[in-house]
Design an enzyme around this catalytic site. Structure first.
Site, short mmCIF file in Angstrom:
data_model
loop_
_atom_site.label_atom_id
_atom_site.label_comp_id
_atom_site.label_asym_id
_atom_site.label_seq_id
_atom_site.Cartn_x
_atom_site.Cartn_y
_atom_site.Cartn_z
CG PHE A 115 -1.61 7.28 -13.29
CD1 PHE A 115 -0.89 7.62 -14.43
CD2 PHE A 115 -0.92 7.18 -12.09
CE1 PHE A 115 0.48 7.86 -14.36
CE2 PHE A 115 0.44 7.42 -12.01
CZ PHE A 115 1.14 7.75 -13.15
N GLY A 121 2.28 -3.93 -2.54
CA GLY A 121 3.59 -3.82 -1.91
C GLY A 121 4.46 -2.73 -2.47
CD GLU A 377 -1.51 12.71 -8.44
OE1 GLU A 377 -0.69 13.56 -8.83
OE2 GLU A 377 -2.73 12.77 -8.70
#
Length: 399
Positions: A115, A121, A377
């Site tokens: 993923f 940045g 996450e």
């Protein structure tokens, strides 16, 4: 299932998973190289049928799997979770052709998924993604290759671009650079924040895609990716063009509670180790457990672990039932469980003393593993922001 208890069959399944993790998965994990994809471990997860359950079960089962595996073998838990995180967008948003090509292989453990959202940045601020997907009219393609070379349909995207070139970087990507396919989020419309992001399914062998491993505190594989005009087509799009943020958030709303389950599994392992240690360790004419300050700390560890467990189950149940407040519950579950696990593991190390700092000790391992979930996450601060936003939205006001 109630949000507050497990059924007997689920309790039995969790016990079976812990046994499998200890007897069949941990030996493979111990043979793996830190920071590298352990393909033998991934393949065993496939043979056991656990990877297939990522796509056939709900959020509650996902949480039960992650918590149970984490208790006995964090490497197996992480390998399973990363397969799910990388391939869930294909399962939920992919075309029949995309699903047919990748999901059987991911389920078998013969293909590794990843993923790819974060960038140097743009970590927690997913709306600031800078990886560019530049539309490329077929006639202007610099290599002159026909659309069929990349498997495009001649009918793809009749009202918009049918091919793009991806240029930029991704960083902190689990399973990179060794994965076989990546769910990649790129900016297709500049200056539109989260609204101009598209999700692409990019095979690792696409020309122009390279990467490097990163040495991190936690032992699972993490790396960076460089996209040098990587070609993608309309057939590689997951979901809809410019609506990739929906793909990302839909995936994270499922996996955030299960990150909490991973944390609960680690916390329970640390708690059980501490109970055994304090009950048997001689100190000051008795056992460590006889010291009130120790007993109270153990009680606090148990209290927080159980509270986190219940919130994880509640969030997973809400997801499976299609509740409207899933984003808030998912954020709460991840926040409470990961912060709790950090506290429980740290306290367990303190109560064990110097032995817990020795390389190879369970708690030394958990101490390295437990830190990252508070960041990936969506960091804890981001989860608090989501919770506040959802709370104010419920009364019709923006924070």
């Amino acid at each position: 299932m109630s949000a507050f208890s497990l059924e007997p069959r689920q309790i039995a399944w969790c016990a079976e998973l812990r046994t499998l993790a200890a007897e069949r998965l941990r030996p493979l994990a111990e043979k793996g190289e830190p920071g590298r994809v352990n393909r033998a471990l991934v393949a065993e997860l496939g043979r056991l049928g656990l990877l297939e359950r990522l796509f056939t079960s709900g959020a509650v089962d996902l949480c039960l799997m992650r918590a149970s595996l984490a208790y006995a073998c964090t490497e197996a838990e992480t390998a399973l979770a990363l397969q799910g995180l990388g391939a869930h967008p294909v399962h939920a948003y992919g075309t029949p052709a995309q699903r047919a090509r990748w999901l059987p292989r991911v389920s078998e453990g013969t293909a590794v998924a990843a993923f790819a959202l974060s960038e140097p940045g743009a970590g927690s601020d997913a709306g600031a993604l800078a990886l560019r997907a530049e539309a490329e009219p077929e006639a202007a393609r610099p290599d002159g290759s026909p659309a069929a070379d990349l498997g495009e349909s001649p009918l793809a995207a009749p009202d918009g671009p049918s091919q793009w070139r991806l240029t930029g970087e991704k960083c902190w990507i689990s399973n990179a650079p060794e994965a076989d396919c990546y769910t990649v989020f790129a900016r297709t419309t500049p200056g539109t924040g989260a609204r101009g992001v598209t999700a692409f399914l990019v095979p690792a062998d696409r020309p122009g895609l390279t990467g490097a491993a990163l040495e991190m505190l936690s032992p699972h594989p993490i790396g960076s990716l460089v996209f040098d005009a990587v070609p993608v087509t309309a057939d590689d799009v997951l979901g809809e063009v410019d609506r990739g943020f929906r793909v990302a958030m839909g995936t994270l709303n499922l996996f955030r509670p299960s990150v909490g389950a991973f944390a609960v599994g680690m916390a329970q392992a640390a708690l059980d180790a501490t109970l055994a240690h304090t009950a048997g360790r001689d100190a000051f004419g008795g056992k460590l457990r006889d010291l009130q300050t120790v007993a109270h700390q153990v009680a606090e560890m148990a209290l927080r672990t159980e509270a986190a467990r219940l919130m994880v189950y509640a969030a997973a149940t809400a997801y499976d039932q299609g509740a409207p407040d899933v984003p808030k519950r998912a954020a709460m579950a991840k926040l409470l469980a990961t912060e709790t696990a950090q506290y429980v593991v740290d306290t367990a190390v303190q109560l064990h003393g110097a032995r817990a700092l020795r390389r190879g000790h369970l708690l030394e391992h958990l101490y390295r593993e437990v830190r990252a979930p508070r960041i990936y996450e969506g960091a804890s601060e981001v989860q608090r922001g989501i919770i506040a936003k959802e709370l104010y939205a419920s009364i019709g006001e923006a924070p």
